[in-house]
Design an enzyme around this catalytic site. Structure first.
Site: not given
Length: 388
Positions: A86-88, A90-91
């Site tokens: 899950p990239c949240e 880093f986003s």
């Protein structure tokens, strides 16, 4: 291959449709997304083992043991471990409002949150990889993964895998350069064991001429969705004849179903306030171009925007069902894009079904996925490395 953090399966679907990879395992915390993952892989002949829930509740050895019925639980037996943690964390997609020293309002990107626990999920992924020691490992994420904290994340990945005999490289790829009708940039990390042939990155197939080589034109929104039948008021399912419009687009023909109308092609008419904003927009306009009486206190850069027929789409996100979250307006009709249109822009064929009665959930599955056509380009190169 095993697909960890699989979602609905865009990454592994792209690998499977090259004919070179059999998908044997999928994990995700979203059980309903895994149902879509399994449904579509089963249609193509795979029967992956499903591991729903938070995989951090399993030891990496226990996750590997799930592959015992296939004889793939031993070190080195798996060809590819792939996944998009899950990239949240880093986003930096969201923006917030600040007031400058001279009293002016300004929108800036949210800072990276180094305390977000989801940032550590890539470490669990690596632990599983070190237990299984597959021939190749693939990690997908937002571009910020390779730039955040001065590149510390990818440097840690490289060090960790190097100690176990892997060579690692990474790149940020634009999906539109590989035949996806969407300007979507994603980071990929590929590692191959030292006893496997080195991996070579795929070359762009679409875009302006590169190194004297003429490439195919970028696929546009018109080429991607203009042939779809009229959107419906409710879900009709896969039944009846397909009723596609005439088209000369090779991309559209590659996406079409040979059997029936596609699912998830339901018209969405927004509320009057949002509809008024959409009607004021033309392709290429951004939220700041709206008349002052229609602007909001805060907004995404492309909020309420319309797609342009003759350009690739902007990034399709997991909020692509909501016009206030980005450029998700139909080019000419006063509505948002349907989830089937979003899927086309992500390069999912019309035979790929999204099994959910919740439109926001379908949007999350579509927008969180790796475009299968881009995944296929990586799959071909990883298969070459494994073949040696």
């Amino acid at each position: 291959m095993a697909d960890v953090f699989a979602g609905c399966g865009g990454l592994s679907h792209g690998f499977a449709r090259t004919g070179r990879f059999d998908v044997v395992l999928g994990t995700d915390i979203d059980g309903a997304a895994l149902e879509t993952f399994h449904h579509n892989h089963a249609k193509s002949g795979s029967n992956p083992i499903l591991v729903p829930g938070d995989i951090r509740e399993l030891e990496p050895e226990d996750l590997g043991a799930r592959l015992a019925p296939l004889g793939l639980d031993r070190e080195g037996e798996l060809d590819l471990l792939a996944g998009g943690p899950p990239c949240e964390g880093f986003s930096q997609n969201r923006r917030h409002e600040i007031v400058t020293e001279d009293g002016l309002k300004q929108f800036v990107r949210n800072p990276l949150d180094s305390t977000d626990p989801r940032n550590d999920l890539f470490r669990y992924f690596l632990d599983f990889g070190l237990v299984m020691r597959p021939k190749a490992i693939l990690i997908e994420n937002v571009p910020q993964m390779v730039t955040s904290h001065g590149g510390a994340t990818v440097a840690e990945i490289e060090r960790t895998l190097a100690r176990s005999g892997y060579r690692t490289s990474w790149r940020v790829l634009n999906a539109s350069h590989f035949g996806v009708p969407q300007a979507r940039r994603r980071a990929f990390v590929v590692a191959t064991r030292n006893d496997v042939h080195p991996f070579e990155w795929p070359s762009a197939s679409h875009g302006p001429a590169a190194d004297g080589e003429q490439l195919m034109p970028i696929v546009t929104v018109r080429e991607a969705i203009a042939d779809l039948p009229d959107a419906t008021e409710r879900e009709l399912g896969r039944r009846g004849t397909n009723h596609y419009r005439a088209t000369e687009s090779a991309y559209a023909w590659s996406m079409r179903s040979d059997t029936a109308t596609p699912m998830n092609h339901v018209r969405r008419i927004p509320g009057e306030r949002v509809l008024t904003r959409l009607r004021a927009m033309r392709p290429g306009m951004i939220s700041a171009d709206l008349p002052s009486h229609l602007q909001t206190k805060s907004a995404y850069y492309n909020s309420y925007g319309r797609l342009s027929w003759d350009q690739p789409a902007k990034t399709i996100t997991k909020s692509c069902n909501y016009l206030g979250s980005g450029c998700f307006g139909h080019p000419v009709e006063d509505r948002g894009i349907t989830m089937r249109e979003a899927a086309r822009l992500q390069s999912f064929e019309d035979d790929f079904d999204f099994l959910s009665k919740s439109e926001p959930h379908v949007a999350k599955m579509v927008g969180s996925a790796v475009p299968p056509v881009l995944a296929s380009a990586l799959a071909v190169q990883i298969a070459k490395a494994i073949d040696g």
